[in-house]
Design a protein around this motif. Structure first.
Motif, PDB file in Angstrom:
ATOM      1  N   GLY A  42      29.853  42.504  36.698  1.00 49.52           N
ATOM      2  CA  GLY A  42      31.019  42.210  35.879  1.00 49.52           C
ATOM      3  C   GLY A  42      32.188  43.144  36.113  1.00 49.52           C
ATOM      4  O   GLY A  42      33.254  42.984  35.506  1.00 49.52           O
ATOM      5  N   ASP A  43      32.008  44.117  37.015  1.00 46.40           N
ATOM      6  CA  ASP A  43      33.049  45.090  37.331  1.00 46.40           C
ATOM      7  C   ASP A  43      33.945  44.503  38.427  1.00 46.40           C
ATOM      8  O   ASP A  43      33.538  44.412  39.599  1.00 46.40           O
ATOM      9  CB  ASP A  43      32.411  46.398  37.798  1.00 46.40           C
ATOM     10  N   LYS A  44      35.164  44.133  38.066  1.00 50.53           N
ATOM     11  CA  LYS A  44      36.055  43.469  39.015  1.00 50.53           C
ATOM     12  C   LYS A  44      36.390  44.362  40.205  1.00 50.53           C
ATOM     13  O   LYS A  44      36.510  43.897  41.335  1.00 50.53           O
ATOM     14  CB  LYS A  44      37.331  43.029  38.312  1.00 50.53           C
ATOM     15  N   ILE A  47      33.363  44.383  42.547  1.00 50.77           N
ATOM     16  CA  ILE A  47      33.272  43.105  43.258  1.00 50.77           C
ATOM     17  C   ILE A  47      34.329  43.025  44.346  1.00 50.77           C
ATOM     18  O   ILE A  47      34.056  42.562  45.468  1.00 50.77           O
ATOM     19  CB  ILE A  47      33.408  41.925  42.262  1.00 50.77           C
ATOM     20  N   LYS A  48      35.529  43.489  44.057  1.00 50.91           N
ATOM     21  CA  LYS A  48      36.595  43.480  45.070  1.00 50.91           C
ATOM     22  C   LYS A  48      36.198  44.357  46.258  1.00 50.91           C
ATOM     23  O   LYS A  48      36.447  44.006  47.413  1.00 50.91           O
ATOM     24  CB  LYS A  48      37.896  43.977  44.451  1.00 50.91           C
ATOM     25  N   GLN A  51      33.640  42.478  48.234  1.00 44.64           N
ATOM     26  CA  GLN A  51      34.288  41.374  48.945  1.00 44.64           C
ATOM     27  C   GLN A  51      34.982  41.886  50.199  1.00 44.64           C
ATOM     28  O   GLN A  51      34.992  41.219  51.237  1.00 44.64           O
ATOM     29  CB  GLN A  51      35.298  40.677  48.026  1.00 44.64           C
TER      30      GLN A  51
END
Length: 211
Positions: A42-44, A47-48, A51
């Protein structure tokens, strides 16, 4: 995890900087530290960051076949992201997913912030060599040493380097040490960006092996 006195040595052949075996964390201490890692799906920001690793270290090199996420951690967030994108992924972690892969035909093996934790990288790379089909790739991310560790100014910089503050980060590489690691384990270093990313290709049998 209790912070120990940490002593570091330098390999004269390849300038690998590594922690003295007498001060290494125990397996229990390692696991306790890893359980504190905030691998939050849930940590944006996290995740970025993953990615970006996929964009630079997976997509350009993937040519089909199975992927192994080696050292997937307490929560297999990278594996889950890849699965969402349609990649066939198997996760392995010595603490949290310890079932050694049965597959022997991985086309791409990923080590995302893993290499710096491994105490016996040659043996680890040889084991991965046995899981990969000929011509397969191994793509990794770790923070490289960007200066000669024997230089006095580099020693001072290393003492202040944030990356070494994690007590489970025990080995630090430069392009030469990455190349020698590959030579001794059956992997050819085919790409490295001088900062944090490297890619190997499986070639001959590991050095000293008859297989």
């Amino acid at each position: 995890m209790v912070q120990k006195q940490r002593d570091f040595l330098i390999c004269p052949a390849c300038s690998l900087l590594y922690q003295d075996a007498r001060s290494l964390p125990s397996p229990l201490e390692e696991q306790s530290r890893y359980e504190l890692h905030r691998n939050d799906p849930g940590d944006k920001g996290y995740i970025k960051w993953l990615q970006s690793f996929i964009h630079r270290s997976v997509t350009p090199w993937y040519k089909g076949g199975r992927i192994l996420d080696f050292g997937s951690g307490p929560r297999c967030v990278l594996s889950d992201l890849l699965k969402e994108k349609g990649f066939p992924v198997v996760s392995y972690d010595p603490f949290f997913a310890p079932q050694w892969p049965k597959e022997k035909d991985f086309s791409l093996i990923l080590l995302c912030e893993v290499l710096e934790h491994i105490n016996d990288p040659v043996n680890a790379f040889r084991r991965l060599h046995s899981l990969a089909s000929q011509g397969s790739l191994l793509s990794l991310k770790t923070q490289f040493l960007t200066a000669d560790p024997l230089d006095p100014e580099s020693v001072t910089s290393f003492k202040k380097w944030w990356y070494k503050e994690d007590p489970t980060h025990i080995r630090f590489y430069n392009p030469r040490s990455l190349e020698i690691l590959g030579e001794r384990s059956g992997w050819e270093l085919i790409s490295q960006d001088g900062t944090s990313l490297a890619v190997y290709k499986k070639t001959a049998s590991p050095e000293g092996s008859r297989s």
